[in-house]
Design an enzyme around this catalytic site. Structure first.
Site, PDB file in Angstrom:
ATOM      1  N   ILE A   1      13.955  -8.598   2.060  1.00 35.24           N
ATOM      2  CA  ILE A   1      14.729  -8.117   3.211  1.00 35.24           C
ATOM      3  C   ILE A   1      15.231  -9.245   4.111  1.00 35.24           C
ATOM      4  O   ILE A   1      16.052  -9.008   5.003  1.00 35.24           O
ATOM      5  CB  ILE A   1      13.940  -7.094   4.046  1.00 35.24           C
ATOM      6  CG1 ILE A   1      12.659  -7.711   4.637  1.00 35.24           C
ATOM      7  CG2 ILE A   1      13.607  -5.867   3.213  1.00 35.24           C
ATOM      8  CD1 ILE A   1      11.927  -6.785   5.606  1.00 35.24           C
TER       9      ILE A   1
ATOM     10  N   ASP B   1       1.594   2.764  15.621  1.00 36.48           N
ATOM     11  CA  ASP B   1       1.031   3.166  16.916  1.00 36.48           C
ATOM     12  C   ASP B   1       0.845   1.963  17.839  1.00 36.48           C
ATOM     13  O   ASP B   1       0.663   2.129  19.052  1.00 36.48           O
ATOM     14  CB  ASP B   1      -0.319   3.859  16.714  1.00 36.48           C
ATOM     15  CG  ASP B   1      -1.345   2.962  16.022  1.00 36.48           C
ATOM     16  OD1 ASP B   1      -0.994   2.340  14.997  1.00 36.48           O
ATOM     17  OD2 ASP B   1      -2.491   2.879  16.497  1.00 36.48           O
TER      18      ASP B   1
ATOM     19  N   GLN C   1       0.819  -1.213   0.000  1.00 38.23           N
ATOM     20  CA  GLN C   1       0.000   0.000   0.000  1.00 38.23           C
ATOM     21  C   GLN C   1       0.861   1.276   0.000  1.00 38.23           C
ATOM     22  O   GLN C   1       0.713   2.144  -0.866  1.00 38.23           O
ATOM     23  CB  GLN C   1      -0.923  -0.008   1.227  1.00 38.23           C
ATOM     24  CG  GLN C   1      -1.770   1.241   1.363  1.00 38.23           C
ATOM     25  CD  GLN C   1      -2.824   1.130   2.450  1.00 38.23           C
ATOM     26  OE1 GLN C   1      -3.959   1.559   2.261  1.00 38.23           O
ATOM     27  NE2 GLN C   1      -2.471   0.567   3.591  1.00 38.23           N
ATOM     28  N   LEU C   2       1.769   1.390   0.966  1.00 36.28           N
ATOM     29  CA  LEU C   2       2.588   2.589   1.049  1.00 36.28           C
ATOM     30  C   LEU C   2       3.569   2.677  -0.115  1.00 36.28           C
ATOM     31  O   LEU C   2       3.825   3.770  -0.636  1.00 36.28           O
ATOM     32  CB  LEU C   2       3.334   2.630   2.379  1.00 36.28           C
ATOM     33  CG  LEU C   2       4.196   3.868   2.635  1.00 36.28           C
ATOM     34  CD1 LEU C   2       3.393   5.157   2.493  1.00 36.28           C
ATOM     35  CD2 LEU C   2       4.848   3.796   4.012  1.00 36.28           C
TER      36      LEU C   2
ATOM     37  N   TYR D   1       2.331  -8.255  16.996  1.00 29.21           N
ATOM     38  CA  TYR D   1       2.625  -7.308  15.928  1.00 29.21           C
ATOM     39  C   TYR D   1       3.324  -6.076  16.490  1.00 29.21           C
ATOM     40  O   TYR D   1       4.394  -5.669  16.001  1.00 29.21           O
ATOM     41  CB  TYR D   1       1.330  -6.905  15.213  1.00 29.21           C
ATOM     42  CG  TYR D   1       1.484  -5.703  14.306  1.00 29.21           C
ATOM     43  CD1 TYR D   1       2.306  -5.754  13.188  1.00 29.21           C
ATOM     44  CD2 TYR D   1       0.810  -4.514  14.578  1.00 29.21           C
ATOM     45  CE1 TYR D   1       2.456  -4.653  12.355  1.00 29.21           C
ATOM     46  CE2 TYR D   1       0.952  -3.408  13.749  1.00 29.21           C
ATOM     47  CZ  TYR D   1       1.774  -3.484  12.643  1.00 29.21           C
ATOM     48  OH  TYR D   1       1.922  -2.387  11.834  1.00 29.21           O
TER      49      TYR D   1
ATOM     50  N   ALA E   1       6.608  -5.211   5.721  1.00 32.65           N
ATOM     51  CA  ALA E   1       6.223  -5.502   7.103  1.00 32.65           C
ATOM     52  C   ALA E   1       5.222  -6.647   7.150  1.00 32.65           C
ATOM     53  O   ALA E   1       4.502  -6.902   6.182  1.00 32.65           O
ATOM     54  CB  ALA E   1       5.606  -4.268   7.764  1.00 32.65           C
ATOM     55  N   TYR E   2       5.214  -7.324   8.289  1.00 25.38           N
ATOM     56  CA  TYR E   2       4.162  -8.311   8.575  1.00 25.38           C
ATOM     57  C   TYR E   2       3.086  -7.547   9.343  1.00 25.38           C
ATOM     58  O   TYR E   2       3.305  -7.118  10.472  1.00 25.38           O
ATOM     59  CB  TYR E   2       4.723  -9.443   9.425  1.00 25.38           C
ATOM     60  CG  TYR E   2       3.753 -10.589   9.658  1.00 25.38           C
ATOM     61  CD1 TYR E   2       3.930 -11.812   9.039  1.00 25.38           C
ATOM     62  CD2 TYR E   2       2.652 -10.438  10.502  1.00 25.38           C
ATOM     63  CE1 TYR E   2       3.048 -12.870   9.253  1.00 25.38           C
ATOM     64  CE2 TYR E   2       1.756 -11.476  10.716  1.00 25.38           C
ATOM     65  CZ  TYR E   2       1.958 -12.694  10.089  1.00 25.38           C
ATOM     66  OH  TYR E   2       1.078 -13.725  10.302  1.00 25.38           O
TER      67      TYR E   2
END
Length: 287
Positions: free
Chosen positions: A39, A104, A12-13, A127, A62-63
């Protein structure tokens, strides 16, 4: 001359960075396919860093399956911590600045004040824990890094809350949405712009920063906003977290203080509902 490489470019990002870079006419950002830039593969990273010799590396990999991570601890830790370690080592070797995307979810969420970068991290999920471990490992390896914590990320790309609500709003007559978890949605296009602004700033103000859109809302009010703006006719009822148990705990209050990133880089952050309107307009436009 800047030379930037992006890991997790198909997410997405990563897609939002590609869109914003294209709109700005930026040609020094390279979006690497996963088979070239895994990675977890140090041998591939050796090749990539030697090829590009980047000034910046952005880690969007990322997971992020929050509930699944509770049972898939090893893989979550491998991607969120070990992958970050692998990148940090390469960045140290090539004098590359690492931009790490965090969350967050590193906060417990039991305080009703916006969290600053200096507040203690107390993750309550695997997470959140593995993302925090990634943050800490990077800081132990290199000094030249930007860790950017964000929240409730959505966009026109990938799977996210906004697109899921639009789908469910058409399929169902009514929905029950959690109203006692509070935070701030973040349009990934806005975050992508902020990342590129930091890179272009020429500043060496390394460290941890918070970025989300402005304002505070609940998942219930976020959903209501999606349906109101999009004109979706569905009844929405607020429920408590206890009525919708999940495998992983979520922070009840995860609003982040953005004063540091605004003061340091002069970044103007849009109000969450204004950005939501922009995203929904894109999603509604003819393909």
């Amino acid at each position: 001359m800047q030379n930037v490489i992006v890991f997790g470019a198909s997410g997405q990002l990563g897609n939002c960075l590609k869109k914003v870079a294209g709109e700005r006419g930026i040609d020094y950002v390279h979006f690497l396919p996963e088979d070239e830039a895994n990675i977890l593969r140090e041998d591939l990273l050796d090749i990539v860093f030697e090829k590009y010799k980047p000034t910046f590396a952005i880690n969007c990999a990322a997971y992020t399956a929050v509930d699944k991570a509770e049972d898939d601890v090893d893989l979550a830790r491998a991607i969120n911590k070990t992958g970050a370690v692998n990148l940090a080592k390469q960045c140290k070797t090539y004098s590359t600045t690492l931009v790490q995307i965090s969350t967050d979810f590193i906060f417990k969420g039991d305080a009703a004040l916006p969290r600053t970068e200096e507040d203690p991290a107390e993750p309550i999920s695997i997470y959140g824990l593995t993302k925090l471990e990634g943050e800490q490992a990077i800081a132990e390896i290199i000094d030249e890094y930007y860790t950017i914590r964000t929240s409730w990320l959505y966009s026109e790309y990938g799977n996210n809350f906004v697109k899921n609500m639009l789908k469910l709003g058409v399929e169902r007559d009514e929905l029950k949405i959690i109203a006692d978890q509070v935070g701030t949605p973040t349009y990934a296009i806005d975050l992508a712009g902020a990342i590129l602004d930091i890179i272009a700033s020429g500043k060496n103000a390394y460290g941890i920063y918070h970025y989300s859109n402005e304002g505070v809302t609940s998942w219930y009010d976020f959903a209501k906003g999606i349906f109101d703006i999009s004109g979706t006719d569905v009844k929405v009822f607020p429920i408590r977290t206890s009525e919708f148990p999940t495998r992983a705990q979520r922070p009840a209050y995860s609003v982040m203080d953005k004063a540091k990133i605004k003061a340091t880089f002069g970044i103007e952050i849009p109000y969450w509902r204004d950005s939501l309107e922009q995203c929904l307009a894109v999603l509604a436009s003819p393909k």
